[in-house]
Design a protein around this motif. Structure first.
Motif, PDB file in Angstrom:
ATOM      1  N   LEU A  81       0.817  -1.209   0.078  1.00  9.84           N
ATOM      2  CA  LEU A  81       0.098  -0.118  -0.093  1.00  9.84           C
ATOM      3  C   LEU A  81       0.881   1.319  -0.095  1.00  9.84           C
ATOM      4  O   LEU A  81       0.330   2.411  -0.656  1.00  9.84           O
ATOM      5  N   LEU A  82       2.211   1.161   0.530  1.00  9.33           N
ATOM      6  CA  LEU A  82       2.979   2.408   0.768  1.00  9.33           C
ATOM      7  C   LEU A  82       3.673   2.676  -0.722  1.00  9.33           C
ATOM      8  O   LEU A  82       4.424   3.740  -0.713  1.00  9.33           O
ATOM      9  N   ARG A  83       3.816   1.716  -1.572  1.00  8.50           N
ATOM     10  CA  ARG A  83       4.626   1.607  -2.803  1.00  8.50           C
ATOM     11  C   ARG A  83       3.610   2.236  -3.660  1.00  8.50           C
ATOM     12  O   ARG A  83       2.675   1.730  -4.173  1.00  8.50           O
ATOM     13  N   GLU A  84       4.211   3.100  -4.685  1.00  6.53           N
ATOM     14  CA  GLU A  84       3.808   3.553  -5.951  1.00  6.53           C
ATOM     15  C   GLU A  84       3.647   2.558  -7.061  1.00  6.53           C
ATOM     16  O   GLU A  84       4.465   1.639  -7.237  1.00  6.53           O
ATOM     17  N   GLY A  85       2.561   2.663  -7.894  1.00  5.00           N
ATOM     18  CA  GLY A  85       2.516   1.738  -8.885  1.00  5.00           C
ATOM     19  C   GLY A  85       1.868   0.558  -8.835  1.00  5.00           C
ATOM     20  O   GLY A  85       1.344   0.219  -7.493  1.00  5.00           O
ATOM     21  N   PRO A  86       1.597  -0.318  -9.792  1.00  8.36           N
ATOM     22  CA  PRO A  86       1.138  -1.570  -9.752  1.00  8.36           C
ATOM     23  C   PRO A  86       1.887  -2.543  -8.485  1.00  8.36           C
ATOM     24  O   PRO A  86       3.038  -2.494  -8.425  1.00  8.36           O
ATOM     25  N   SER A  87       1.107  -3.434  -7.991  1.00  8.77           N
ATOM     26  CA  SER A  87       1.772  -4.531  -6.961  1.00  8.77           C
ATOM     27  C   SER A  87       2.359  -5.796  -7.702  1.00  8.77           C
ATOM     28  O   SER A  87       1.511  -6.796  -7.800  1.00  8.77           O
ATOM     29  N   TYR A  88       3.730  -5.861  -8.008  1.00  5.98           N
ATOM     30  CA  TYR A  88       4.267  -6.842  -8.555  1.00  5.98           C
ATOM     31  C   TYR A  88       4.928  -7.662  -7.353  1.00  5.98           C
ATOM     32  O   TYR A  88       5.729  -7.150  -6.470  1.00  5.98           O
ATOM     33  N   THR A  89       4.718  -9.207  -7.369  1.00  5.98           N
ATOM     34  CA  THR A  89       5.063  -9.764  -6.138  1.00  5.98           C
ATOM     35  C   THR A  89       6.879  -9.639  -6.172  1.00  5.98           C
ATOM     36  O   THR A  89       7.269  -9.815  -5.000  1.00  5.98           O
ATOM     37  N   TYR A  90       7.320  -9.768  -7.144  1.00  4.49           N
ATOM     38  CA  TYR A  90       8.896  -9.742  -7.431  1.00  4.49           C
ATOM     39  C   TYR A  90       9.426  -8.385  -6.546  1.00  4.49           C
ATOM     40  O   TYR A  90      10.247  -8.630  -5.644  1.00  4.49           O
ATOM     41  N   ASP A  91       8.803  -7.314  -6.814  1.00  6.74           N
ATOM     42  CA  ASP A  91       9.405  -6.082  -6.175  1.00  6.74           C
ATOM     43  C   ASP A  91       9.144  -6.158  -4.742  1.00  6.74           C
ATOM     44  O   ASP A  91       9.839  -5.668  -3.979  1.00  6.74           O
ATOM     45  N   THR A  92       7.773  -6.583  -4.208  1.00  8.40           N
ATOM     46  CA  THR A  92       7.417  -6.812  -2.817  1.00  8.40           C
ATOM     47  C   THR A  92       8.407  -7.619  -2.159  1.00  8.40           C
ATOM     48  O   THR A  92       8.931  -7.227  -1.305  1.00  8.40           O
ATOM     49  N   MET A  93       8.676  -8.767  -2.739  1.00 12.43           N
ATOM     50  CA  MET A  93       9.658  -9.780  -2.056  1.00 12.43           C
ATOM     51  C   MET A  93      10.862  -9.283  -1.980  1.00 12.43           C
ATOM     52  O   MET A  93      11.535  -9.463  -0.923  1.00 12.43           O
ATOM     53  N   CYS A  94      11.351  -8.741  -2.852  1.00 14.29           N
ATOM     54  CA  CYS A  94      12.759  -7.985  -2.826  1.00 14.29           C
ATOM     55  C   CYS A  94      12.771  -7.124  -1.861  1.00 14.29           C
ATOM     56  O   CYS A  94      13.857  -6.943  -0.960  1.00 14.29           O
ATOM     57  N   GLN A  95      11.662  -6.203  -1.706  1.00 12.51           N
ATOM     58  CA  GLN A  95      11.830  -5.312  -0.263  1.00 12.51           C
ATOM     59  C   GLN A  95      11.779  -5.941   0.756  1.00 12.51           C
ATOM     60  O   GLN A  95      12.216  -5.667   1.794  1.00 12.51           O
ATOM     61  N   LEU A  96      10.865  -7.186   0.893  1.00 12.07           N
ATOM     62  CA  LEU A  96      10.540  -7.672   2.283  1.00 12.07           C
ATOM     63  C   LEU A  96      11.880  -8.487   2.750  1.00 12.07           C
ATOM     64  O   LEU A  96      12.517  -8.447   4.130  1.00 12.07           O
ATOM     65  N   ILE A  97      12.731  -9.006   1.776  1.00 11.68           N
ATOM     66  CA  ILE A  97      13.870  -9.706   2.042  1.00 11.68           C
ATOM     67  C   ILE A  97      14.952  -9.134   2.578  1.00 11.68           C
ATOM     68  O   ILE A  97      15.764  -9.315   3.406  1.00 11.68           O
ATOM     69  N   ASP A  98      15.019  -7.759   1.933  1.00 13.61           N
ATOM     70  CA  ASP A  98      16.028  -6.778   2.317  1.00 13.61           C
ATOM     71  C   ASP A  98      15.822  -6.415   3.551  1.00 13.61           C
ATOM     72  O   ASP A  98      16.579  -5.885   4.494  1.00 13.61           O
ATOM     73  N   THR A  99      14.536  -6.139   3.937  1.00 13.52           N
ATOM     74  CA  THR A  99      14.066  -5.707   5.312  1.00 13.52           C
ATOM     75  C   THR A  99      14.090  -6.624   6.492  1.00 13.52           C
ATOM     76  O   THR A  99      14.502  -6.234   7.662  1.00 13.52           O
ATOM     77  N   TYR A 100      13.781  -7.517   6.181  1.00 11.70           N
ATOM     78  CA  TYR A 100      13.840  -8.776   7.177  1.00 11.70           C
ATOM     79  C   TYR A 100      14.842  -9.807   6.863  1.00 11.70           C
ATOM     80  O   TYR A 100      14.243 -11.106   6.517  1.00 11.70           O
ATOM     81  N   PRO A 101      16.014  -9.706   6.835  1.00 11.36           N
ATOM     82  CA  PRO A 101      16.924 -10.929   6.360  1.00 11.36           C
ATOM     83  C   PRO A 101      17.013 -11.963   7.191  1.00 11.36           C
ATOM     84  O   PRO A 101      17.453 -13.374   6.717  1.00 11.36           O
ATOM     85  N   ASP A 102      16.479 -12.037   8.198  1.00 14.79           N
ATOM     86  CA  ASP A 102      16.296 -13.370   9.204  1.00 14.79           C
ATOM     87  C   ASP A 102      14.828 -13.975   8.989  1.00 14.79           C
ATOM     88  O   ASP A 102      14.961 -15.121   9.780  1.00 14.79           O
ATOM     89  N   CYS A 103      14.268 -13.713   7.797  1.00 12.08           N
ATOM     90  CA  CYS A 103      12.922 -14.652   7.624  1.00 12.08           C
ATOM     91  C   CYS A 103      13.214 -15.124   6.191  1.00 12.08           C
ATOM     92  O   CYS A 103      13.962 -14.675   5.510  1.00 12.08           O
ATOM     93  N   GLN A 104      12.410 -16.490   6.261  1.00  8.32           N
ATOM     94  CA  GLN A 104      12.358 -17.155   5.243  1.00  8.32           C
ATOM     95  C   GLN A 104      11.096 -16.968   4.530  1.00  8.32           C
ATOM     96  O   GLN A 104       9.937 -17.309   5.477  1.00  8.32           O
ATOM     97  N   PHE A 105      10.961 -16.507   3.311  1.00 12.47           N
ATOM     98  CA  PHE A 105       9.340 -16.090   2.838  1.00 12.47           C
ATOM     99  C   PHE A 105       8.884 -17.110   2.098  1.00 12.47           C
ATOM    100  O   PHE A 105       9.557 -17.808   1.183  1.00 12.47           O
ATOM    101  N   SER A 106       7.599 -17.503   2.233  1.00  7.50           N
ATOM    102  CA  SER A 106       6.676 -18.430   1.318  1.00  7.50           C
ATOM    103  C   SER A 106       5.709 -17.505   0.779  1.00  7.50           C
ATOM    104  O   SER A 106       5.064 -16.553   1.514  1.00  7.50           O
TER     105      SER A 106
END
Length: 198
Positions: A81-106
């Motif tokens: 919701l805080l990012r401009e433009g369409p919500s692409y999963t790739y962009d979102t997951m890059c951001q989450l992985i960078d923000t939470y390096p101690d988490c493994q995402f599914s």
């Protein structure tokens, strides 16, 4: 001794509104895929959604917050919701992985979306970054092994419930009990959401 990464399932969607089917799917994925937490992620502008008049994001976010408040392993993230433009999963997951390096995402998706995975934006990179968890309903008419070897499937009880049905019932003034959490129904009524549909 290395610390075991926290296993996080991401459940994205328009959530207009979130309903009990979403919560059931998240709980099945959490239990069967052994996730520590499930994060619900309302989408800002879903690339695959073309319905006009999507409810304002602050209402959709609030309904998700109300829906998951009583589950100790459910969280809400407003990263899309805080990012401009369409919500692409790739962009979102890059951001989450960078923000939470101690988490493994599914990333949790419906069984009907699995067949569309090859068309997702940067899917070849995405499957290297996250595990996909597919919700396999009884009677699914595709062979999971033939669709994608990068998807872990969990069993999902059949429940024909959709946000469209909830919106239509809300517009008609009909009961939403057991279709959405009580707090979500109260919010829909208080805010007058979906009254102008049709």
């Amino acid at each position: 001794m290395s610390v075991k990464a926290k296993q996080i399932g991401i459940m994205g969607g328009t959530f207009d509104p979130i309903h009990c089917g979403h919560l059931l799917a998240a709980e099945q994925a959490r239990e069967q895929a052994r996730l520590d937490e499930v994060w619900f992620m309302p989408a800002r502008i879903p690339p695959h959604k073309e319905r006009a008049g999507i409810t304002a994001q602050e209402h959709r976010l609030r309904m998700v917050e109300l829906a998951v408040a009583d589950h100790p392993s459910f969280r809400v993230t407003d990263v899309e919701l805080l990012r401009e433009g369409p919500s692409y999963t790739y962009d979102t997951m890059c951001q989450l992985i960078d923000t939470y390096p101690d988490c493994q995402f599914s990333f949790i998706i419906g069984g009907d979306m699995v067949e569309m995975l090859p068309k997702w934006y940067r899917i070849s990179d995405l499957i290297q970054m996250v595990r996909f968890i597919g919700l396999a309903r009884p009677g699914s008419n595709f062979d999971p092994s033939a669709v994608s070897s990068s998807v872990t499937f969990v069993e999902m009880p059949t429940w024909e419930l959709s946000s469209t049905l909830v919106r239509e019932r809300a517009a008609a003034g009909r009961s939403l009990r057991y279709l959405v959490p009580a707090a979500v129904e109260s919010y829909i009524r208080e805010q007058g959401l979906y009254e102008s549909i049709g």
